[in-house]
Write a protein that holds these residues in place. Structure first.
Motif, PDB file in Angstrom:
ATOM      1  N   SER A 179       0.836  -1.212   0.000  1.00  0.00           N
ATOM      2  CA  SER A 179       0.000   0.000   0.000  1.00  0.00           C
ATOM      3  C   SER A 179       0.862   1.250   0.000  1.00  0.00           C
ATOM      4  O   SER A 179       0.596   2.219  -0.735  1.00  0.00           O
ATOM      5  CB  SER A 179      -0.921   0.011   1.227  1.00  0.00           C
ATOM      6  N   TYR A 180       1.899   1.229   0.798  1.00  0.00           N
ATOM      7  CA  TYR A 180       2.805   2.377   0.935  1.00  0.00           C
ATOM      8  C   TYR A 180       3.585   2.629  -0.347  1.00  0.00           C
ATOM      9  O   TYR A 180       3.638   3.765  -0.854  1.00  0.00           O
ATOM     10  CB  TYR A 180       3.757   2.111   2.101  1.00  0.00           C
ATOM     11  N   SER A 181       4.187   1.579  -0.904  1.00  0.00           N
ATOM     12  CA  SER A 181       5.058   1.757  -2.062  1.00  0.00           C
ATOM     13  C   SER A 181       4.272   2.042  -3.344  1.00  0.00           C
ATOM     14  O   SER A 181       4.663   2.902  -4.137  1.00  0.00           O
ATOM     15  CB  SER A 181       5.944   0.516  -2.254  1.00  0.00           C
ATOM     16  N   ILE A 182       3.154   1.341  -3.562  1.00  0.00           N
ATOM     17  CA  ILE A 182       2.380   1.528  -4.791  1.00  0.00           C
ATOM     18  C   ILE A 182       1.695   2.899  -4.819  1.00  0.00           C
ATOM     19  O   ILE A 182       1.613   3.558  -5.861  1.00  0.00           O
ATOM     20  CB  ILE A 182       1.343   0.405  -4.960  1.00  0.00           C
ATOM     21  N   SER A 183       1.212   3.354  -3.666  1.00  0.00           N
ATOM     22  CA  SER A 183       0.541   4.661  -3.610  1.00  0.00           C
ATOM     23  C   SER A 183       1.527   5.814  -3.739  1.00  0.00           C
ATOM     24  O   SER A 183       1.153   6.923  -4.110  1.00  0.00           O
ATOM     25  CB  SER A 183      -0.240   4.802  -2.300  1.00  0.00           C
ATOM     26  N   GLY A 184       2.807   5.561  -3.406  1.00  0.00           N
ATOM     27  CA  GLY A 184       3.818   6.604  -3.490  1.00  0.00           C
ATOM     28  C   GLY A 184       3.745   7.632  -2.385  1.00  0.00           C
ATOM     29  O   GLY A 184       4.307   8.718  -2.505  1.00  0.00           O
ATOM     30  N   MET A 185       3.065   7.303  -1.304  1.00  0.00           N
ATOM     31  CA  MET A 185       2.919   8.269  -0.214  1.00  0.00           C
ATOM     32  C   MET A 185       4.232   8.453   0.545  1.00  0.00           C
ATOM     33  O   MET A 185       5.097   7.568   0.566  1.00  0.00           O
ATOM     34  CB  MET A 185       1.805   7.837   0.742  1.00  0.00           C
ATOM     35  N   SER A 186       4.384   9.598   1.163  1.00  0.00           N
ATOM     36  CA  SER A 186       5.548   9.883   1.991  1.00  0.00           C
ATOM     37  C   SER A 186       5.383   9.222   3.349  1.00  0.00           C
ATOM     38  O   SER A 186       4.270   8.833   3.728  1.00  0.00           O
ATOM     39  CB  SER A 186       5.699  11.398   2.178  1.00  0.00           C
ATOM     40  N   PRO A 187       6.462   9.069   4.127  1.00  0.00           N
ATOM     41  CA  PRO A 187       6.335   8.512   5.479  1.00  0.00           C
ATOM     42  C   PRO A 187       5.340   9.292   6.347  1.00  0.00           C
ATOM     43  O   PRO A 187       4.588   8.704   7.113  1.00  0.00           O
ATOM     44  CB  PRO A 187       7.761   8.607   6.034  1.00  0.00           C
ATOM     45  N   ARG A 188       5.322  10.622   6.207  1.00  0.00           N
ATOM     46  CA  ARG A 188       4.399  11.425   7.006  1.00  0.00           C
ATOM     47  C   ARG A 188       2.943  11.100   6.628  1.00  0.00           C
ATOM     48  O   ARG A 188       2.087  10.939   7.507  1.00  0.00           O
ATOM     49  CB  ARG A 188       4.685  12.916   6.800  1.00  0.00           C
ATOM     50  N   THR A 189       2.667  11.000   5.321  1.00  0.00           N
ATOM     51  CA  THR A 189       1.312  10.643   4.889  1.00  0.00           C
ATOM     52  C   THR A 189       0.949   9.242   5.347  1.00  0.00           C
ATOM     53  O   THR A 189      -0.182   8.980   5.746  1.00  0.00           O
ATOM     54  CB  THR A 189       1.192  10.732   3.351  1.00  0.00           C
ATOM     55  N   SER A 190       1.924   8.328   5.322  1.00  0.00           N
ATOM     56  CA  SER A 190       1.654   6.954   5.750  1.00  0.00           C
ATOM     57  C   SER A 190       1.308   6.884   7.229  1.00  0.00           C
ATOM     58  O   SER A 190       0.573   5.995   7.651  1.00  0.00           O
ATOM     59  CB  SER A 190       2.854   6.050   5.449  1.00  0.00           C
ATOM     60  N   MET A 191       1.834   7.826   8.021  1.00  0.00           N
ATOM     61  CA  MET A 191       1.470   7.876   9.435  1.00  0.00           C
ATOM     62  C   MET A 191      -0.031   8.104   9.576  1.00  0.00           C
ATOM     63  O   MET A 191      -0.711   7.431  10.364  1.00  0.00           O
ATOM     64  CB  MET A 191       2.229   8.998  10.146  1.00  0.00           C
ATOM     65  N   TYR A 192      -0.579   9.040   8.771  1.00  0.00           N
ATOM     66  CA  TYR A 192      -2.016   9.307   8.804  1.00  0.00           C
ATOM     67  C   TYR A 192      -2.800   8.108   8.270  1.00  0.00           C
ATOM     68  O   TYR A 192      -3.820   7.711   8.845  1.00  0.00           O
ATOM     69  CB  TYR A 192      -2.348  10.558   7.981  1.00  0.00           C
ATOM     70  N   PHE A 193      -2.312   7.540   7.178  1.00  0.00           N
ATOM     71  CA  PHE A 193      -3.031   6.419   6.559  1.00  0.00           C
ATOM     72  C   PHE A 193      -3.078   5.213   7.491  1.00  0.00           C
ATOM     73  O   PHE A 193      -4.148   4.631   7.716  1.00  0.00           O
ATOM     74  CB  PHE A 193      -2.389   6.034   5.232  1.00  0.00           C
ATOM     75  N   PHE A 194      -1.940   4.809   8.032  1.00  0.00           N
ATOM     76  CA  PHE A 194      -1.916   3.615   8.878  1.00  0.00           C
ATOM     77  C   PHE A 194      -2.623   3.842  10.216  1.00  0.00           C
ATOM     78  O   PHE A 194      -3.136   2.895  10.810  1.00  0.00           O
ATOM     79  CB  PHE A 194      -0.477   3.130   9.076  1.00  0.00           C
ATOM     80  N   SER A 195      -2.664   5.077  10.666  1.00  0.00           N
ATOM     81  CA  SER A 195      -3.462   5.384  11.862  1.00  0.00           C
ATOM     82  C   SER A 195      -4.949   5.219  11.547  1.00  0.00           C
ATOM     83  O   SER A 195      -5.715   4.690  12.360  1.00  0.00           O
ATOM     84  CB  SER A 195      -3.183   6.810  12.341  1.00  0.00           C
ATOM     85  N   PHE A 196      -5.343   5.655  10.349  1.00  0.00           N
ATOM     86  CA  PHE A 196      -6.733   5.495   9.900  1.00  0.00           C
ATOM     87  C   PHE A 196      -7.081   4.013   9.753  1.00  0.00           C
ATOM     88  O   PHE A 196      -8.146   3.560  10.187  1.00  0.00           O
ATOM     89  CB  PHE A 196      -6.918   6.230   8.569  1.00  0.00           C
ATOM     90  N   VAL A 197      -6.187   3.245   9.145  1.00  0.00           N
ATOM     91  CA  VAL A 197      -6.388   1.795   9.007  1.00  0.00           C
ATOM     92  C   VAL A 197      -6.524   1.148  10.381  1.00  0.00           C
ATOM     93  O   VAL A 197      -7.368   0.276  10.595  1.00  0.00           O
ATOM     94  CB  VAL A 197      -5.215   1.144   8.238  1.00  0.00           C
ATOM     95  N   THR A 198      -5.698   1.577  11.313  1.00  0.00           N
ATOM     96  CA  THR A 198      -5.724   1.033  12.674  1.00  0.00           C
ATOM     97  C   THR A 198      -7.071   1.285  13.336  1.00  0.00           C
ATOM     98  O   THR A 198      -7.683   0.365  13.907  1.00  0.00           O
ATOM     99  CB  THR A 198      -4.604   1.665  13.519  1.00  0.00           C
ATOM    100  N   ILE A 199      -7.553   2.525  13.263  1.00  0.00           N
ATOM    101  CA  ILE A 199      -8.847   2.869  13.858  1.00  0.00           C
ATOM    102  C   ILE A 199      -9.963   2.052  13.220  1.00  0.00           C
ATOM    103  O   ILE A 199     -10.836   1.516  13.909  1.00  0.00           O
ATOM    104  CB  ILE A 199      -9.124   4.381  13.709  1.00  0.00           C
ATOM    105  N   LYS A 200      -9.912   1.934  11.893  1.00  0.00           N
ATOM    106  CA  LYS A 200     -10.939   1.169  11.174  1.00  0.00           C
ATOM    107  C   LYS A 200     -10.914  -0.302  11.580  1.00  0.00           C
ATOM    108  O   LYS A 200     -11.968  -0.919  11.809  1.00  0.00           O
ATOM    109  CB  LYS A 200     -10.705   1.303   9.665  1.00  0.00           C
ATOM    110  N   SER A 201      -9.736  -0.891  11.685  1.00  0.00           N
ATOM    111  CA  SER A 201      -9.615  -2.300  12.053  1.00  0.00           C
ATOM    112  C   SER A 201     -10.093  -2.554  13.478  1.00  0.00           C
ATOM    113  O   SER A 201     -10.770  -3.551  13.745  1.00  0.00           O
ATOM    114  CB  SER A 201      -8.160  -2.767  11.903  1.00  0.00           C
TER     115      SER A 201
END
Length: 272
Positions: A179-201
């Motif tokens: 998800s991180y590599s294919i989307s091309g997101m930065s580490p900072r953006t991935s912090m928001y994304f994976f936090s969102f995934v965590t809350i959803k899970s």
């Protein structure tokens, strides 16, 4: 001469103080990679604590029995997070990604981040669906690995990543890296994304149906949907996680349900 000497001494002290201040600031600085690794872990326990702080939620609970103790779930999750955080730090170094080649201002723009979120959500859902389904259909993988997670007939909020370590590596580490590599997101953006995934899970595994829950409003894949999958007879359906239900619909593994109030309190997701 003494005045000149004093001036030189003052400059030397000032330079030393400035250097010390800079080194202190550098020591206190936390990289985006570290934030992206540990912030989702903190979010995991804070959001889980939110559900636990309100007690049993008997009037909103979807189930009332379980096959594994809370103590065992907590120990397993802490162990998983230790492994995952170590591997995540390594993967961030290996993959790199500073916004997929975009400038820092561009990579942090709302439009770019939104696009990266959507791509990462699609990649995550695709990987999770097919791996999840394979771990169910392969008897060896289910018996020795995935059945571990299905001891949570009643998912605890903090049991969202209660898994066998090998399964956690396949589902979460590899899936997250893709998800991180294919989307091309930065580490900072991935912090928001994976936090969102965590809350959803965590929300999907909370085992309750709270009124006004925004995840229930915006996502068909929610706690009731995943609860059906955790039924002892429901392991052949509703593999999609954590966002959409499209792969279940496309692949013919979608199990519809309706929520009904139980006389003794709580809800029951009845399939049809």
């Amino acid at each position: 001469m003494s005045g000149s000497s004093n001036a030189i001494n003052f400059l030397a002290v000032s330079s030393s103080s400035s250097s010390h201040l800079c080194s202190t600031k550098m020591a206190l600085a936390i990289s985006d990679e570290l934030l992206a690794t540990f912030v989702p872990i903190v979010v995991y326990w804070i959001y889980s604590a939110f559900y636990m702080s309100f007690g049993s939620f008997d009037n909103y609970r979807l189930h009332s029995k379980n096959l594994v103790s809370k103590a065992n779930v907590i120990k397993n999750v802490l162990f998983q997070q230790t492994i995952q955080s170590t591997l995540a730090i390594v993967l961030y170094r290996v993959i790199g990604n500073e916004g997929g080649g975009a400038s820092k201002s561009q990579s942090n723009s709302i439009t770019v981040m939104a696009g990266q979120f959507i791509i990462a959500m699609f990649v995550s859902d695709t990987w999770q669906y097919f791996m999840h389904r394979y771990f169910h259909h392969n008897k060896f993988l289910y018996r020795h690995f995935h059945s571990h997670h299905h001891k949570l007939v009643v998912p605890y909020a903090f049991g969202a990543i209660y898994n066998h370590p090998l399964e956690a590596f396949v589902f979460d580490i590899i899936g997250g890296a893709l998800s991180y590599s294919i989307s091309g997101m930065s580490p900072r953006t991935s912090m928001y994304f994976f936090s969102f995934v965590t809350i959803k899970s965590v929300d999907d595994h909370c085992g309750v149906w709270l009124p006004g829950n925004l995840f229930h409003i915006f996502f068909n894949n929610n706690s009731a949907y995943h609860d059906v999958h955790h039924y002892l007879y429901g392991g052949k359906y509703n593999f999609s996680q954590p966002f959409f239900v499209m792969w279940d619909r496309i692949m013919g593994t979608y199990m519809p349900y309706s929520l009904e109030k139980r006389a003794e309190g709580g809800f029951e997701a009845k399939t049809y």
